[in-house]
Motif scaffolding. Structure first.
Motif, mmCIF file in Angstrom:
data_model
loop_
_atom_site.group_PDB
_atom_site.id
_atom_site.type_symbol
_atom_site.label_atom_id
_atom_site.label_comp_id
_atom_site.label_asym_id
_atom_site.label_seq_id
_atom_site.Cartn_x
_atom_site.Cartn_y
_atom_site.Cartn_z
ATOM 1 N N TYR A 1 0.823 -1.220 0.000
ATOM 2 C CA TYR A 1 0.000 0.000 0.000
ATOM 3 C C TYR A 1 0.851 1.263 0.000
ATOM 4 O O TYR A 1 0.339 2.358 0.247
ATOM 5 C CB TYR A 1 -0.958 -0.019 1.204
ATOM 6 C CG TYR A 1 -1.826 -1.262 1.189
ATOM 7 C CD1 TYR A 1 -2.861 -1.395 0.268
ATOM 8 C CD2 TYR A 1 -1.553 -2.326 2.044
ATOM 9 C CE1 TYR A 1 -3.620 -2.551 0.213
ATOM 10 C CE2 TYR A 1 -2.310 -3.490 1.988
ATOM 11 C CZ TYR A 1 -3.342 -3.593 1.068
ATOM 12 O OH TYR A 1 -4.087 -4.735 1.004
ATOM 13 N N GLY A 2 2.147 1.112 -0.280
ATOM 14 C CA GLY A 2 3.007 2.292 -0.366
ATOM 15 C C GLY A 2 3.303 2.863 1.005
ATOM 16 O O GLY A 2 3.623 2.135 1.940
ATOM 17 N N SER A 3 3.177 4.186 1.122
ATOM 18 C CA SER A 3 3.443 4.815 2.410
ATOM 19 C C SER A 3 2.399 5.900 2.652
ATOM 20 O O SER A 3 1.599 6.216 1.766
ATOM 21 C CB SER A 3 4.857 5.406 2.431
ATOM 22 O OG SER A 3 5.060 6.222 1.307
ATOM 23 N N SER A 4 2.409 6.456 3.830
ATOM 24 C CA SER A 4 1.454 7.495 4.216
ATOM 25 C C SER A 4 1.497 8.671 3.236
ATOM 26 O O SER A 4 2.576 9.072 2.786
ATOM 27 C CB SER A 4 1.811 7.989 5.620
ATOM 28 O OG SER A 4 1.225 9.243 5.871
ATOM 29 N N SER B 1 -4.454 0.695 9.261
ATOM 30 C CA SER B 1 -5.131 0.098 8.106
ATOM 31 C C SER B 1 -4.238 -0.944 7.429
ATOM 32 O O SER B 1 -4.720 -1.975 6.964
ATOM 33 C CB SER B 1 -5.624 1.182 7.135
ATOM 34 O OG SER B 1 -4.725 1.367 6.082
ATOM 35 N N CYS B 2 -2.938 -0.712 7.418
ATOM 36 C CA CYS B 2 -2.034 -1.714 6.829
ATOM 37 C C CYS B 2 -2.039 -2.995 7.667
ATOM 38 O O CYS B 2 -2.035 -4.100 7.130
ATOM 39 C CB CYS B 2 -0.608 -1.177 6.723
ATOM 40 S SG CYS B 2 -0.436 0.110 5.483
ATOM 41 N N ARG B 3 -2.051 -2.837 8.991
ATOM 42 C CA ARG B 3 -2.062 -4.007 9.868
ATOM 43 C C ARG B 3 -3.337 -4.825 9.623
ATOM 44 O O ARG B 3 -3.291 -6.053 9.495
ATOM 45 C CB ARG B 3 -1.993 -3.588 11.335
ATOM 46 C CG ARG B 3 -1.952 -4.779 12.300
ATOM 47 C CD ARG B 3 -2.097 -4.366 13.757
ATOM 48 N NE ARG B 3 -1.065 -3.432 14.156
ATOM 49 C CZ ARG B 3 -1.280 -2.190 14.572
ATOM 50 N NH1 ARG B 3 -2.501 -1.720 14.676
ATOM 51 N NH2 ARG B 3 -0.279 -1.408 14.892
ATOM 52 N N THR B 4 -4.472 -4.142 9.536
ATOM 53 C CA THR B 4 -5.751 -4.824 9.328
ATOM 54 C C THR B 4 -5.776 -5.541 7.982
ATOM 55 O O THR B 4 -6.160 -6.710 7.891
ATOM 56 C CB THR B 4 -6.908 -3.797 9.396
ATOM 57 O OG1 THR B 4 -6.814 -3.128 10.651
ATOM 58 C CG2 THR B 4 -8.259 -4.467 9.272
ATOM 59 N N LYS B 5 -5.371 -4.831 6.929
ATOM 60 C CA LYS B 5 -5.412 -5.449 5.602
ATOM 61 C C LYS B 5 -4.423 -6.607 5.503
ATOM 62 O O LYS B 5 -4.680 -7.614 4.839
ATOM 63 C CB LYS B 5 -5.128 -4.388 4.521
ATOM 64 C CG LYS B 5 -6.321 -3.447 4.332
ATOM 65 C CD LYS B 5 -6.122 -2.490 3.173
ATOM 66 C CE LYS B 5 -5.426 -1.230 3.625
ATOM 67 N NZ LYS B 5 -5.458 -0.135 2.623
ATOM 68 N N ASN B 6 -3.279 -6.470 6.187
ATOM 69 C CA ASN B 6 -2.296 -7.548 6.198
ATOM 70 C C ASN B 6 -2.895 -8.794 6.858
ATOM 71 O O ASN B 6 -2.746 -9.913 6.365
ATOM 72 C CB ASN B 6 -1.043 -7.098 6.953
ATOM 73 C CG ASN B 6 0.045 -8.161 6.982
ATOM 74 O OD1 ASN B 6 0.586 -8.527 5.940
ATOM 75 N ND2 ASN B 6 0.354 -8.678 8.159
#
Ligand SMILES: *Cc1c(COP(=O)(O)O)cnc(C)c1O
Length: 360
Positions: free
Chosen positions: A41-44, A273-278
């Motif tokens: 997802y790239g970065s912030s 959000s990255c943690r959740t999607k991961n």
């Protein structure tokens, strides 16, 4: 020429092929790289702004002490400023630690299948690496303790472990730390800690006050998605950080990396959000592997180590032909591949390609 004898036969690190090169060679329009545990997802979005603001300053050296970033990070972690040191990736911090601590013939203990950078840097300093077999894919802390001698300088614990993805559980870690002699530095590499959801995981930073010989490594390359900028850090007792700082080059992180890291650190929504999607990606891949009858280790980072029951290197080739790059060729686990968790679309394409390869 008379190079240092112990470096003469060292291998040169072989990086994976760049996506563009694979596309050209195979004549493919799309190549998906699930090989380096990068953030899909790239970065912030705040990072791009922070970098933009630095563009007028490129002719100036960075702040060698990373003062602003240190302040923000110390606050974020709840530690003192003098407990932090930054490196050109945590890879460099690993090199600095060995440079500061390892003399030729000193011993260093690590798992037999873990992040390769520990051993390569110990080798560069002429130290002796004692590789202790993983037990069911997990660091065998008792066996690692048993390997300690008067000559031991450093024990490396990769938590979660790359490539297996396993963690050492809190109680085991505490019991281990209580038994490690004070002359031995314990380096806890937490490159993937922000992805972990298992409640048996313990945050190494919270243990620093109790264990002066503990060093925790973290990075902006993984969940923060800044791998290209090369910035990571160590947090430890102030005295250990001073020793590591004494062997650091003056300007080892760039202005852009410092600014980007500062912006990324406080975008909590992006990290969450990255943690959740991961986690959702892991659940999807577990389900698919279960259907295929493939065993895997519990994935605590953003990658899964799965047993494909045939040569991992052959699987690497057959996925590559289909435009998917993964990692294989793990010495102790020839039948395993390590696949990074991608976006849902990337994960599905990987599974389609895997099924195709398994059916051949
Ligand atoms: C990716 C990774 C690192 C981080 O490397 P950087 O140099 O910070 O990009 C460190 N340790 C492990 C185990 C890793 O997988």
């Amino acid at each position: 020429m008379r190079p240092k004898p112990h470096i003469v036969d060292l291998p040169v690190y072989q990086p994976g092929k760049p996506i563009e090169e694979v596309k050209r060679e195979l004549g493919l329009d799309e190549v998906i790289k699930l090989a380096s545990n990068e953030n899909p997802y790239g970065s912030s979005s705040s990072v791009a702004e922070a970098i933009q603001a630095e563009l007028s300053q490129l002719s100036l050296y960075p702040d060698g002490s990373s003062a602003e970033l240190t302040t923000v990070l110390a606050e974020h972690l709840g530690v003192e400023r003098n407990q932090i040191i930054f490196g050109c990736g945590s890879d460099e911090v690993i090199a600095l630690i060995t440079r500061a601590f390892i003399l030729p013939q000193d011993e260093s203990i690590m798992a037999d299948q873990t992040f390769s950078v520990y051993k390569s840097n110990v080798d560069i300093e002429g130290g002796v690496s004692i590789e202790v077999p993983l037990k069911d894919g997990v660091h065998d802390l008792d066996a690692m303790l048993a390997a300690v001698t008067d000559n031991t300088k450093i024990i490396w614990i990769c938590n979660p472990n790359n490539p297996t993805g396993t963690i050492v559980e809190h109680d085991n870690l505490i019991s281990f730390l209580n038994q490690v002699p004070a002359h031995v530095l314990v380096v806890l590499d937490e490159a993937y800690c922000e992805f972990v959801t298992d409640e048996n995981y313990s945050d190494g930073i919270s243990l620093l006050n109790q264990y002066p010989n503990l060093v925790v490594l973290r990075t902006f390359s993984k969940i923060y998605g800044l791998a290209s900028l090369r910035i990571g850090y160590a947090v430890a007792n102030a005295q250990s950080i001073t020793y590591i700082n004494q062997v650091r080059e003056p300007f080892n992180t760039s202005r852009i990396a410092q600014a980007a890291a500062k912006a990324a650190l406080t975008d909590y929504d992006f990290v969450e959000s990255c943690r959740t999607k991961n986690q959702q990606g892991i659940e999807y891949l577990y389900g698919q592997f279960d259907e295929l009858g493939l065993e895997y280790y519990p994935a605590n980072g953003n990658f899964i180590f799965v047993n494909i029951k045939s040569s991992g290197l052959d699987m690497f080739q057959s996925l590559l032909k289909q435009g998917i790059i993964i990692r294989a060729g793990f010495g102790k686990y020839p039948n395993y591949i390590r696949v990074s968790v991608g976006t849902p679309e990337q994960n599905e394409k990987f599974i389609t390609a895997l099924k195709h390869a398994l059916a051949q």
